[in-house]
Write an enzyme that holds these catalytic residues in place. Structure first.
Site, PDB file in Angstrom:
ATOM      1  N   GLY A  16       0.816  -1.213   0.000  1.00 37.90           N
ATOM      2  CA  GLY A  16       0.000   0.000   0.000  1.00 37.90           C
ATOM      3  C   GLY A  16       0.851   1.265   0.000  1.00 37.90           C
ATOM      4  N   ASN A  17       2.046   1.162   0.628  1.00 36.57           N
ATOM      5  CA  ASN A  17       2.911   2.345   0.726  1.00 36.57           C
ATOM      6  C   ASN A  17       3.592   2.698  -0.597  1.00 36.57           C
ATOM      7  OD1 ASN A  17       5.336   0.494   0.782  1.00 36.57           O
ATOM      8  ND2 ASN A  17       4.107  -0.177   2.536  1.00 36.57           N
ATOM      9  N   LYS A 134      -7.710  -8.086   9.393  1.00 39.22           N
ATOM     10  CA  LYS A 134      -6.954  -7.316   8.391  1.00 39.22           C
ATOM     11  C   LYS A 134      -7.196  -5.817   8.537  1.00 39.22           C
ATOM     12  CE  LYS A 134      -5.653  -6.670   3.723  1.00 39.22           C
ATOM     13  NZ  LYS A 134      -4.292  -6.272   4.081  1.00 39.22           N
ATOM     14  N   LYS A 275       3.716 -11.780   4.689  1.00 39.01           N
ATOM     15  CA  LYS A 275       4.760 -11.693   3.646  1.00 39.01           C
ATOM     16  C   LYS A 275       5.695 -12.901   3.747  1.00 39.01           C
ATOM     17  CE  LYS A 275       4.701  -6.693   3.857  1.00 39.01           C
ATOM     18  NZ  LYS A 275       3.513  -6.585   3.005  1.00 39.01           N
TER      19      LYS A 275
HETATM   20  P1  ADP Z   1       2.356  -3.416   2.941  1.00 44.32           P
HETATM   21  O1  ADP Z   1       1.422  -2.312   2.651  1.00 44.32           O
HETATM   22  O2  ADP Z   1       3.604  -3.327   2.139  1.00 44.32           O
HETATM   23  O3  ADP Z   1       1.714  -4.783   2.869  1.00 44.32           O
HETATM   24  P2  ADP Z   1       2.402  -3.752   5.834  1.00 44.32           P
HETATM   25  O4  ADP Z   1       2.175  -2.588   6.727  1.00 44.32           O
HETATM   26  O5  ADP Z   1       1.321  -4.760   5.708  1.00 44.32           O
HETATM   27  O6  ADP Z   1       2.856  -3.164   4.428  1.00 44.32           O
HETATM   28  O7  ADP Z   1       3.731  -4.536   6.302  1.00 44.32           O
HETATM   29  C1  ADP Z   1       4.963  -3.853   6.401  1.00 44.32           C
HETATM   30  C2  ADP Z   1       5.201  -3.414   7.835  1.00 44.32           C
HETATM   31  O8  ADP Z   1       5.492  -4.544   8.648  1.00 44.32           O
HETATM   32  C3  ADP Z   1       6.368  -2.506   8.055  1.00 44.32           C
HETATM   33  O9  ADP Z   1       6.024  -1.161   7.865  1.00 44.32           O
HETATM   34  C4  ADP Z   1       6.732  -2.768   9.545  1.00 44.32           C
HETATM   35  O10 ADP Z   1       6.225  -1.752  10.364  1.00 44.32           O
HETATM   36  C5  ADP Z   1       5.980  -4.029   9.891  1.00 44.32           C
HETATM   37  N1  ADP Z   1       6.761  -5.061  10.548  1.00 44.32           N
HETATM   38  C6  ADP Z   1       6.287  -5.787  11.583  1.00 44.32           C
HETATM   39  N2  ADP Z   1       7.179  -6.705  11.973  1.00 44.32           N
HETATM   40  C7  ADP Z   1       8.249  -6.581  11.170  1.00 44.32           C
HETATM   41  C8  ADP Z   1       9.491  -7.282  11.082  1.00 44.32           C
HETATM   42  N3  ADP Z   1       9.777  -8.293  11.893  1.00 44.32           N
HETATM   43  N4  ADP Z   1      10.373  -6.896  10.136  1.00 44.32           N
HETATM   44  C9  ADP Z   1      10.088  -5.871   9.303  1.00 44.32           C
HETATM   45  N5  ADP Z   1       8.915  -5.179   9.333  1.00 44.32           N
HETATM   46  C10 ADP Z   1       7.993  -5.521  10.259  1.00 44.32           C
HETATM   47 MG    MG Z   2       0.112  -5.556   4.123  1.00 44.99          MG
END
Ligand code: ADP
Ligand code: MG
Length: 314
Positions: A16-17, A134, A275
């Site tokens: 999303g970012n 979610k 992920k």
């Molecule tokens: P996207 O929109 O790319 O799916 P998300 O917000 O769902 O992004 O997932 C990415 C986020 O996961 C990062 O911004 C970070 O804050 C969070 N995060 C949580 N745990 C971890 C981790 N162990 N390593 C890296 N990022 C993490």
């Molecule tokens: Mg996400």
């Protein structure tokens, strides 16, 4: 004219970012500008790889849901329709930025782009229907979150609305997508995890949910048999002890190590968890490479110089 020698396929799942960065409100101008960073790299990579692009829709679908609730004059639209809307709006934005970037490289006449409305089958008995997990829409003030008429959860980004998120079972258009990439079309599909549907006899019926785009992308990568599965987000990879003094970003881990860290709770649900899970599933299904990296390091990650790569067990 077809380009010769592109034997490998690459699926890039955009977070999303890629559209809305931390601290932004998410105007259309901001989203178009942000998209240039990953899309410019994807345009260059399209010279070497057959390309598939998927994308998230968490912020966008949550905003559309809020807009429904702000207006009582017209009927409210259910989530499945809003997911379909985000596939249209984000697909359009990615496609037009990609078109400009290909033009800047002088290869626009060799690359044809298709955005595909995609359905993803879910299981109506999936236990995920029992509990919303979610996060979607904007980060809420604590006071707003406490009084919200819908389920809310505290996430690493703050309080957010949550919806149910069943697991993807299969991508309905997988054969069409495979044919399109074989013919060198760049395909944008499974946006927002796909429109969630359940089978009713020979037809499909939409359900009120949002599928995780990483898990849907992994299923797609497996079903259309891509070579490289890359997840682009706002961190440089997966870290252990994330957010603490011992935080350590991982460069390369095996499926077993990744599974162990998941069990330990190093990668929380709703963000890094899906992920890593998606990467594990892809590699276990026979996929060659799965990498989690940042939006600005897509090319570096393909070269093996950035991100967290999940490898098969030796
Ligand atoms: P996207 O929109 O790319 O799916 P998300 O917000 O769902 O992004 O997932 C990415 C986020 O996961 C990062 O911004 C970070 O804050 C969070 N995060 C949580 N745990 C971890 C981790 N162990 N390593 C890296 N990022 C993490
Ligand atoms: Mg996400």
């Amino acid at each position: 004219m077809k380009q010769k020698g592109k034997t490998q396929s690459l699926l890039v799942a955009l977070g999303g970012n890629a559209l809305i960065r931390k601290g932004q409100v998410g105007t259309v101008e901001e989203q178009f500008e942000n998209l240039k960073v990953p899309i410019r790299q994807i345009a260059r990579l399209s010279r070497r790889f057959k390309i598939l692009i998927t994308h998230g829709n968490g912020p966008q679908v949550g905003n559309l849901l809020l807009q429904q609730e702000c207006c009582s004059e017209v009927p409210r639209l259910p989530l499945e329709i809003l997911v379909a809307q985000t596939q249209g709006q984000i697909g359009y934005m990615i496609e037009s930025v990609l078109d400009s970037e290909l033009m800047a490289l002088g290869i626009q006449y060799q690359q044809f782009i298709v955005s595909l409305i995609s359905y993803v089958v879910v299981d109506e008995n999936d236990p995920a229907f029992l509990e919303p997990t979610k996060p979607i829409g904007p980060v809420l003030q604590e006071q707003t979150a406490m009084n919200a008429p819908y389920p809310v959860r505290k996430t690493p980004k703050g309080f957010r609305r949550v919806v149910v998120s069943p697991k993807p079972v299969t991508i309905v258009e997988k054969r069409e997508i495979k044919k399109l990439i074989e013919q060198d079309f760049i395909v944008i599909c499974c946006g927002g995890g796909g429109i969630p549907v359940v089978r009713e006899g020979r037809s499909f019926c939409g359900v009120d949910a949002v599928i995780d785009k990483d898990l849907a992308s992994s299923k797609l990568a497996e079903e259309v048999d891509v070579d490289i599965f890359l997840i682009a987000t706002d961190e440089k990879g997966a870290a252990i002890h994330y957010g603490s003094a011992e935080q350590e970003f991982l460069r390369e881990i095996t499926v077993d190590q990744a599974t162990e860290y998941l069990k330990e709770g190093q990668f929380p649900p709703g963000s890094m968890g899906p992920k890593v899970e998606a990467a594990i599933q892809f590699v276990q299904s026979g996929g060659k490479r799965a990498v989690i990296t940042s939006i600005d390091s897509i090319e570096a990650a393909i070269s093996g110089d950035a991100g967290t790569e999940i490898r098969p067990n030796p």
